[in-house]
Design a protein around this motif. Structure first.
Motif, PDB file in Angstrom:
ATOM      1  N   ARG A   1       0.816  -1.222   0.000  1.00 54.58           N
ATOM      2  CA  ARG A   1       0.000   0.000   0.000  1.00 54.58           C
ATOM      3  C   ARG A   1       0.845   1.265   0.000  1.00 54.58           C
ATOM      4  NH1 ARG A   1      -1.759   2.324   4.649  1.00 54.58           N
ATOM      5  NH2 ARG A   1      -1.590   0.358   5.793  1.00 54.58           N
ATOM      6  N   ILE A   2       1.974   1.241   0.717  1.00 57.34           N
ATOM      7  CA  ILE A   2       2.756   2.470   0.861  1.00 57.34           C
ATOM      8  C   ILE A   2       3.839   2.634  -0.202  1.00 57.34           C
ATOM      9  CG2 ILE A   2       2.336   2.570   3.338  1.00 57.34           C
ATOM     10  CD1 ILE A   2       5.008   1.345   3.864  1.00 57.34           C
ATOM     11  N   SER A   3       4.205   1.548  -0.874  1.00 55.04           N
ATOM     12  CA  SER A   3       5.310   1.625  -1.838  1.00 55.04           C
ATOM     13  C   SER A   3       5.088   2.624  -2.971  1.00 55.04           C
ATOM     14  CB  SER A   3       5.592   0.233  -2.419  1.00 55.04           C
ATOM     15  OG  SER A   3       6.134  -0.614  -1.428  1.00 55.04           O
ATOM     16  N   PRO A   4       3.855   2.778  -3.492  1.00 51.65           N
ATOM     17  CA  PRO A   4       3.678   3.733  -4.610  1.00 51.65           C
ATOM     18  C   PRO A   4       4.042   5.168  -4.263  1.00 51.65           C
ATOM     19  CG  PRO A   4       1.820   2.238  -4.488  1.00 51.65           C
ATOM     20  CD  PRO A   4       2.624   1.999  -3.251  1.00 51.65           C
ATOM     21  N   SER A   5       4.066   5.520  -2.976  1.00 49.99           N
ATOM     22  CA  SER A   5       4.376   6.904  -2.601  1.00 49.99           C
ATOM     23  C   SER A   5       5.873   7.179  -2.518  1.00 49.99           C
ATOM     24  CB  SER A   5       3.735   7.244  -1.247  1.00 49.99           C
ATOM     25  OG  SER A   5       4.324   6.478  -0.201  1.00 49.99           O
ATOM     26  N   VAL A   6       6.691   6.135  -2.645  1.00 46.40           N
ATOM     27  CA  VAL A   6       8.138   6.300  -2.482  1.00 46.40           C
ATOM     28  C   VAL A   6       8.767   6.730  -3.800  1.00 46.40           C
ATOM     29  CG1 VAL A   6      10.283   5.179  -1.780  1.00 46.40           C
ATOM     30  CG2 VAL A   6       8.116   4.571  -0.664  1.00 46.40           C
ATOM     31  N   VAL A   7       9.662   7.717  -3.733  1.00 44.42           N
ATOM     32  CA  VAL A   7      10.230   8.348  -4.920  1.00 44.42           C
ATOM     33  C   VAL A   7      11.722   8.066  -4.993  1.00 44.42           C
ATOM     34  CG1 VAL A   7      10.533  10.530  -6.146  1.00 44.42           C
ATOM     35  CG2 VAL A   7       8.545  10.205  -4.663  1.00 44.42           C
TER      36      VAL A   7
ATOM     37  N   SER B   1      16.339   9.319  -2.288  1.00 49.88           N
ATOM     38  CA  SER B   1      14.950   8.886  -2.141  1.00 49.88           C
ATOM     39  C   SER B   1      14.077  10.053  -1.694  1.00 49.88           C
ATOM     40  CB  SER B   1      14.846   7.738  -1.136  1.00 49.88           C
ATOM     41  OG  SER B   1      15.677   6.663  -1.524  1.00 49.88           O
ATOM     42  N   GLY B   2      12.786   9.815  -1.696  1.00 46.63           N
ATOM     43  CA  GLY B   2      11.831  10.807  -1.237  1.00 46.63           C
ATOM     44  C   GLY B   2      10.484  10.141  -1.032  1.00 46.63           C
ATOM     45  N   VAL B   3       9.498  10.942  -0.624  1.00 45.09           N
ATOM     46  CA  VAL B   3       8.158  10.404  -0.440  1.00 45.09           C
ATOM     47  C   VAL B   3       7.140  11.471  -0.833  1.00 45.09           C
ATOM     48  CG1 VAL B   3       8.007  11.103   2.005  1.00 45.09           C
ATOM     49  CG2 VAL B   3       6.604   9.220   1.161  1.00 45.09           C
ATOM     50  N   LEU B   4       6.134  11.066  -1.581  1.00 45.89           N
ATOM     51  CA  LEU B   4       5.057  11.977  -1.992  1.00 45.89           C
ATOM     52  C   LEU B   4       4.127  12.243  -0.817  1.00 45.89           C
ATOM     53  CD1 LEU B   4       4.439  10.326  -5.419  1.00 45.89           C
ATOM     54  CD2 LEU B   4       4.704  12.808  -5.162  1.00 45.89           C
ATOM     55  N   ILE B   5       3.750  13.518  -0.637  1.00 42.71           N
ATOM     56  CA  ILE B   5       2.900  13.877   0.496  1.00 42.71           C
ATOM     57  C   ILE B   5       1.553  14.428   0.061  1.00 42.71           C
ATOM     58  CG2 ILE B   5       4.860  14.311   2.024  1.00 42.71           C
ATOM     59  CD1 ILE B   5       4.383  17.338   1.511  1.00 42.71           C
TER      60      ILE B   5
ATOM     61  N   GLY C   1      20.459  20.268  -9.170  1.00 41.78           N
ATOM     62  CA  GLY C   1      19.971  21.344 -10.013  1.00 41.78           C
ATOM     63  C   GLY C   1      18.552  21.713  -9.642  1.00 41.78           C
ATOM     64  N   ASP C   2      17.987  22.653 -10.380  1.00 43.60           N
ATOM     65  CA  ASP C   2      16.640  23.136 -10.072  1.00 43.60           C
ATOM     66  C   ASP C   2      15.563  22.182 -10.571  1.00 43.60           C
ATOM     67  OD1 ASP C   2      17.895  25.464  -9.066  1.00 43.60           O
ATOM     68  OD2 ASP C   2      18.052  26.230 -11.119  1.00 43.60           O
ATOM     69  N   PHE C   3      15.901  21.431 -11.594  1.00 39.14           N
ATOM     70  CA  PHE C   3      14.981  20.410 -12.100  1.00 39.14           C
ATOM     71  C   PHE C   3      15.652  19.050 -11.979  1.00 39.14           C
ATOM     72  CE2 PHE C   3      13.394  24.242 -14.050  1.00 39.14           C
ATOM     73  CZ  PHE C   3      12.014  24.068 -14.069  1.00 39.14           C
ATOM     74  N   MET C   4      14.867  18.044 -11.711  1.00 35.29           N
ATOM     75  CA  MET C   4      15.424  16.699 -11.542  1.00 35.29           C
ATOM     76  C   MET C   4      14.445  15.671 -12.083  1.00 35.29           C
ATOM     77  SD  MET C   4      15.076  17.051  -7.452  1.00 35.29           S
ATOM     78  CE  MET C   4      15.335  18.836  -7.629  1.00 35.29           C
ATOM     79  N   LYS C   5      14.843  14.421 -12.019  1.00 32.34           N
ATOM     80  CA  LYS C   5      13.994  13.318 -12.466  1.00 32.34           C
ATOM     81  C   LYS C   5      13.614  12.473 -11.257  1.00 32.34           C
ATOM     82  CE  LYS C   5      14.436  14.146 -16.963  1.00 32.34           C
ATOM     83  NZ  LYS C   5      13.286  14.504 -17.832  1.00 32.34           N
ATOM     84  N   CYS C   6      12.381  11.958 -11.274  1.00 32.03           N
ATOM     85  CA  CYS C   6      11.914  11.138 -10.157  1.00 32.03           C
ATOM     86  C   CYS C   6      11.222   9.890 -10.694  1.00 32.03           C
ATOM     87  CB  CYS C   6      10.934  11.928  -9.290  1.00 32.03           C
ATOM     88  SG  CYS C   6      11.703  13.269  -8.367  1.00 32.03           S
ATOM     89  N   GLY C   7      11.624   8.738 -10.170  1.00 35.32           N
ATOM     90  CA  GLY C   7      11.023   7.473 -10.575  1.00 35.32           C
ATOM     91  C   GLY C   7      10.102   6.937  -9.492  1.00 35.32           C
ATOM     92  N   LEU C   8       8.974   6.380  -9.910  1.00 36.90           N
ATOM     93  CA  LEU C   8       8.038   5.741  -8.979  1.00 36.90           C
ATOM     94  C   LEU C   8       7.995   4.246  -9.256  1.00 36.90           C
ATOM     95  CD1 LEU C   8       5.044   8.288  -8.951  1.00 36.90           C
ATOM     96  CD2 LEU C   8       7.096   8.230  -7.513  1.00 36.90           C
TER      97      LEU C   8
END
Length: 636
Positions: free
Chosen positions: A80-86, A98-102, A119-126
């Protein structure tokens, strides 16, 4: 022989108890003969055997079932919680953290030391295997927190925050993240453990990154986990992993890692959404732990709120931010979770007893630029060569940033550079929303900046009703109440002595109120700060600051209300703020006016109110100058 002896001994124990057993049974079966006794004993024995052979498998089965259920529940929680992890990466994809969507609109929390080199822009994978563009929003360099915004969707999965204040040593936890970037499809790695300690303090250790009031865990945290979420066993987000102790020269996890508490992060989130480089707060007094274990005030600045409220060296500091204190280190731990410029309640004990007050926190660093970390952009150390390390854990993270960050063309407008801000674009958005709503409410305003307002007011003092006038124009404000000495505050010559005795600060703050409504161009700077609890009411408000020369005002807006519910005005260093409050705005006059206007007494944290009956617009600039002269005579 020994076994035989033991057997005999056991029998002896059994035999010695038989009379008691018989007696006990006899107690339930009175007046029985030997045959009946034998029958009764056989029945009891059979019953016991039956119980043993039936209960043991059931208990074992129940235990096994419980373990299976717990495992299944844990698996379901992780799913359930894995999809929120970045997975947070620089534009070129080298390294990562890593990160987490809030929230569904893409806001995500990570570590500052993860994003600082991206940098100011980055890439994030889910974990759906997709890569999204993201832009930096706000940073907290001291607390090692960064807020980013993933782009391209408005239905992102997000986590649910828990209450980190309730976390206890021994609680089960799971840490999710991307150590060593092991999963090419961005499926987070899950590690499991317990809370090893709470309220830990981790010193800056050669950087500015300071972990206060953090959670120590034994779940494995490795390079790449930084910024990832720590969940309790129910799947509630309770912290952000960012620091681990490693075996020197081997980068081997030692089972000691630290997560920033979600309570601290929640106190900063709305500030981070302002796009600013957010700072932590400091106080203008020091404390020490006495040999008796008392938290004693050591030194107090004579320019501080605490001094004006009566705190002195030797007083006992009892609580800070509504949390009881156990030591000087405990105080430092709690202080570290608050942003700068918020007002915090304190209690202390002196010779007159327990005293309560509030103090405004000052900036700890006052960053104009995002500070560079000592190891920023440094190549990943060779694990075989190792590095001495008790630092944030992912040197490989964002520090392998590409030479030239690539900015997505369709999102380029989402970033604006300005001193003091991580991304001024987001601050401007909030300003436009608040100021736009205010201007819309004043759209029918028939007055101008050079006009005066005259408010008919009334109040009760010592049981006697007083009526009069609160007036304000571009050059002065005044208050006249029946039976009391009038007061006049010129804009150009502010002094505390000019304020009315029972409404200290009212006139200074009213001058800023007039300017906010009629002459906003006179402000040299307007900044959106974020949200906070407004004291003494405790309401959650959004804060806008204005700069008028050396005068800074904090304007407070409630969600859904275009007009402010209050303002705290700092006229100069070393004097109390003028804390103005408004209630029940009326829109039927030439200018919107409140049904009540009040001023907070800084000594008692109570509000003294003036009821407002009406507002009329007075003379022009020339007429007002004459008016000020007359009022000066009255005031003297």
């Amino acid at each position: 022989m020994r076994l035989h002896k033991q057997s005999r001994a056991n029998r002896g124990i059994y035999n010695s108890r038989r009379p008691n057993l018989q007696s006990t049974i006899a107690g339930h079966c009175p007046n029985v003969d030997d045959n009946k006794w034998s029958l009764c004993r056989a029945l009891v024995t059979g019953l016991l055997v039956l119980l043993v052979f039936n209960s043991t498998p059931h208990a074992a089965h129940a235990d096994e079932s419980s373990i299976v259920n717990r495992q299944q529940r844990r698996i379901e929680v992780i799913e359930r919680i894995s999809p929120s992890v970045v997975c947070v990466m620089p534009p070129g994809g080298q390294g990562g953290g890593s990160g987490v969507l809030i929230s569904a609109d893409g806001y995500a929390i990570s570590n500052y030391h993860v994003t600082s080199g991206s940098g100011d822009f980055m890439k994030c994978g889910l974990n759906d295997g997709k890569v999204y563009d993201a832009v930096i929003v706000g940073i907290d360099p001291t607390g090692d927190v960064a807020l980013i915004k993933l782009l391209g969707r408005d239905d992102f999965p997000f986590c649910t925050p828990g209450d980190s204040d309730l976390v206890k040593t021994g609680d089960e936890v799971v840490a999710l993240g991307n150590p060593f970037l092991l999963a090419s499809d961005f499926t987070p790695t899950v590690t499991y453990g317990i809370v090893s300690g709470v309220r830990r303090y981790q010193y800056p250790a050669g950087t500015i990154l300071e972990y206060t009031d953090c959670i120590q865990i034994d779940a494995s945290i490795n390079p790449g986990n930084s910024g990832g979420p720590l969940f309790d066993i129910d799947g509630k987000w309770i912290g952000t992993n960012g620091r681990a102790s490693f075996e020197k020269r081997g980068r081997i996890n030692t089972g000691a890692a630290y997560a920033i508490s979600v309570r601290q992060i929640l106190l900063f989130i709305e500030h981070l959404k302002s796009g600013r480089i957010v700072d932590h707060g400091r106080v203008e007094f020091t404390v020490r732990t006495s040999p008796e274990g008392v938290v004693e005030v050591d030194e107090v600045s004579q320019l501080s709120d605490a001094w004006r409220r009566g705190m002195r060296s030797g007083d006992e500091l009892l609580s800070f931010g509504d949390r009881a204190l156990r030591s000087a280190n405990d105080f430092k731990n709690i202080l570290g979770i608050f942003p700068d410029s918020v007002r915090v309640p304190i209690s202390y004990r002196n010779s007159d007893g327990v005293q309560t007050a509030t103090v405004r926190l000052l900036p700890l660093h006052g960053f104009d630029k995002a500070p560079k970390l000592p190891e920023e952009r440094r190549p990943e150390p060779d694990p075989k060569k190792g590095e001495p390390d008790d630092h944030p854990d992912d040197h490989e993270g964002a520090h392998d940033a590409p030479d030239e960050p690539k900015v997505p063309e369709q999102y380029a407008h989402l970033f604006q550079q300005k001193d003091g801000f991580a991304n001024y674009y987001f601050n401007q958005q909030h300003q436009d929303r608040l100021i736009g709503s205010l201007e819309k409410s004043l759209a029918g305003n028939s007055t101008r900046a050079d006009r005066t307002w005259e408010l008919s007011v009334a109040t009760t003092i010592d049981g006697q009703k007083r009526t009069g006038q609160l007036g304000v124009g571009p050059q002065a404000a005044w208050l006249e109440l029946s039976g009391l000495r009038s007061a006049l505050q010129p804009r150009s010559e502010y002094t505390e002595q000019n304020e009315p005795q029972l409404f200290r600060g009212l006139l200074a703050a009213t001058l800023q109120w007039h300017r906010l409504f009629q002459d906003r161009k006179a402000f040299s700077e307007i900044t959106y700060i974020g949200s906070e609890h407004l004291l003494p009411s405790g309401r959650i408000v959004r804060t806008l600051t204005t700069q008028d020369g050396t005068i800074q005002s904090r304007w407070y807006f409630q969600e859904g209300s275009p007009l402010p519910i209050g303002a705290d005005v700092q006229m100069s260093v070393g004097v109390d703020e003028a804390r103005l409050r408004f209630e029940q705005w009326k829109m039927d006059g030439p200018v919107p006016f409140p049904a009540r206007v009040g001023i907070v007494d800084n000594d008692t944290e109570t509000v003294r109110w003036l009821d407002v009956d009406s507002l009329k617009v007075g003379g022009t600039q020339d007429n007002k100058s004459a008016s000020v002269e007359v009022k000066t005579e009255v005031a003297s």
